[in-house]
Write a protein that holds these residues in place. Structure first.
Motif, PDB file in Angstrom:
ATOM      1  N   VAL A 104       0.843  -1.203   0.000  1.00 39.69           N
ATOM      2  CA  VAL A 104       0.000   0.000   0.000  1.00 39.69           C
ATOM      3  C   VAL A 104       0.877   1.251   0.000  1.00 39.69           C
ATOM      4  O   VAL A 104       0.660   2.186  -0.778  1.00 39.69           O
ATOM      5  N   ASN A 105       1.882   1.268   0.853  1.00 37.33           N
ATOM      6  CA  ASN A 105       2.772   2.424   0.932  1.00 37.33           C
ATOM      7  C   ASN A 105       3.542   2.631  -0.372  1.00 37.33           C
ATOM      8  O   ASN A 105       3.735   3.769  -0.818  1.00 37.33           O
ATOM      9  N   ALA A 106       3.967   1.532  -0.981  1.00 36.70           N
ATOM     10  CA  ALA A 106       4.698   1.643  -2.245  1.00 36.70           C
ATOM     11  C   ALA A 106       3.805   2.188  -3.354  1.00 36.70           C
ATOM     12  O   ALA A 106       4.241   3.019  -4.166  1.00 36.70           O
ATOM     13  N   GLU A 107       2.558   1.741  -3.384  1.00 37.10           N
ATOM     14  CA  GLU A 107       1.621   2.234  -4.393  1.00 37.10           C
ATOM     15  C   GLU A 107       1.338   3.719  -4.189  1.00 37.10           C
ATOM     16  O   GLU A 107       1.209   4.473  -5.159  1.00 37.10           O
ATOM     17  N   GLU A 108       1.230   4.130  -2.923  1.00 38.58           N
ATOM     18  CA  GLU A 108       1.001   5.555  -2.655  1.00 38.58           C
ATOM     19  C   GLU A 108       2.149   6.395  -3.215  1.00 38.58           C
ATOM     20  O   GLU A 108       1.930   7.426  -3.876  1.00 38.58           O
ATOM     21  N   LEU A 109       3.376   5.976  -2.965  1.00 41.17           N
ATOM     22  CA  LEU A 109       4.528   6.721  -3.450  1.00 41.17           C
ATOM     23  C   LEU A 109       4.562   6.761  -4.975  1.00 41.17           C
ATOM     24  O   LEU A 109       4.892   7.798  -5.569  1.00 41.17           O
ATOM     25  N   LYS A 110       4.215   5.651  -5.608  1.00 43.85           N
ATOM     26  CA  LYS A 110       4.217   5.592  -7.067  1.00 43.85           C
ATOM     27  C   LYS A 110       3.181   6.555  -7.657  1.00 43.85           C
ATOM     28  O   LYS A 110       3.469   7.283  -8.610  1.00 43.85           O
ATOM     29  N   ILE A 111       1.987   6.551  -7.101  1.00 47.25           N
ATOM     30  CA  ILE A 111       0.936   7.433  -7.626  1.00 47.25           C
ATOM     31  C   ILE A 111       1.292   8.895  -7.385  1.00 47.25           C
ATOM     32  O   ILE A 111       1.072   9.748  -8.255  1.00 47.25           O
ATOM     33  N   ASP A 112       1.849   9.200  -6.223  1.00 47.37           N
ATOM     34  CA  ASP A 112       2.300  10.573  -5.974  1.00 47.37           C
ATOM     35  C   ASP A 112       3.320  11.005  -7.029  1.00 47.37           C
ATOM     36  O   ASP A 112       3.267  12.131  -7.554  1.00 47.37           O
TER      37      ASP A 112
END
Length: 221
Positions: free
Chosen positions: A51-59
């Motif tokens: 979840v945290n990795a996906e958040e960083l990618k989308i940001d």
């Protein structure tokens, strides 16, 4: 369809994938709570890294979108909304992680009647439905779907407000496990938080599509 349109579709699809990821996390955390499945709770904890990795990618995708296309009007509103929606989704993932953390500390299941009186399953059903409403709203550019979220949040808030008195009555009638009950109240608060976050997401979708900031309207009221 131009390159900018394709990038918007790609970013929107990534957001929807994030929705589905945190929705799955939340579902697993509640199943783990109801069944005292600690392996499932650990799975939620491990998947929090995704979840945290996906958040960083989308940001990062949002930042690149602004840098490459210098968007205006509705495209600019979309990327602003995407930033905020992404953050709210990560926070929903945090709530699922928090529920799972409490499951790992449990020694036995909660009393089924107590969970029924607290309407825990109803809270989860509402929270899950709000996520689905927002997914449909974003996928179809449909603000009427987003607006379905707000009444559901009111119901979640009402259930949350009753939780303390329900637990107090349980204790008055012979309940003795104070720490687990405090943890249970914290779980209720986390589900209430998911409702708030889903309302925030709905507001961002409406802002993106209608250029209407609902928070300002609420303050005027």
């Amino acid at each position: 369809m131009g390159h900018l349109d394709n990038e918007i579709i790609s970013l929107k699809n990534n957001l929807i994938e994030m929705f589905l990821l945190v929705q799955k996390q939340l579902r697993k955390s509640i199943v783990a709570l109801n069944t005292l499945d600690k392996n499932l709770a650990r799975e939620v904890m491990v998947n929090e890294r995704r979840v945290n990795a996906e958040e960083l990618k989308i940001d990062k995708d949002c930042e690149n979108f602004v840098a490459l296309f210098n968007p205006v009007a509705i495209d600019l509103r979309f990327v602003f909304a995407a930033f905020k929606i992404n953050s709210h989704l990560e926070s929903i993932g945090d709530s699922a992680k928090g529920v799972s953390k409490f499951v790992l500390e449990m020694d036995k299941k909660f009393d089924e009647k107590l969970l029924l009186d607290l309407q825990l399953d109803r809270m989860y059903e509402l929270a899950n439905s709000m996520i689905e409403d927002n997914v449909r709203a974003l996928r179809n550019d449909d603000t009427s779907q987003a607006r379905l979220v707000f009444n559901k949040d009111v119901e979640i808030d009402n259930i949350n407000r009753q939780a303390t008195s329900v637990v107090a009555n349980y204790l008055a009638n012979g309940g003795t496990d104070i720490i687990p009950l405090l943890n249970l109240i914290s779980i209720i608060r986390r589900l209430e938080r998911v409702g708030d976050l889903s309302s925030n997401i709905a507001e961002e979708i409406i802002f993106y599509l209608e250029a209407k900031v609902l928070k300002h309207e609420k303050q005027k009221g």
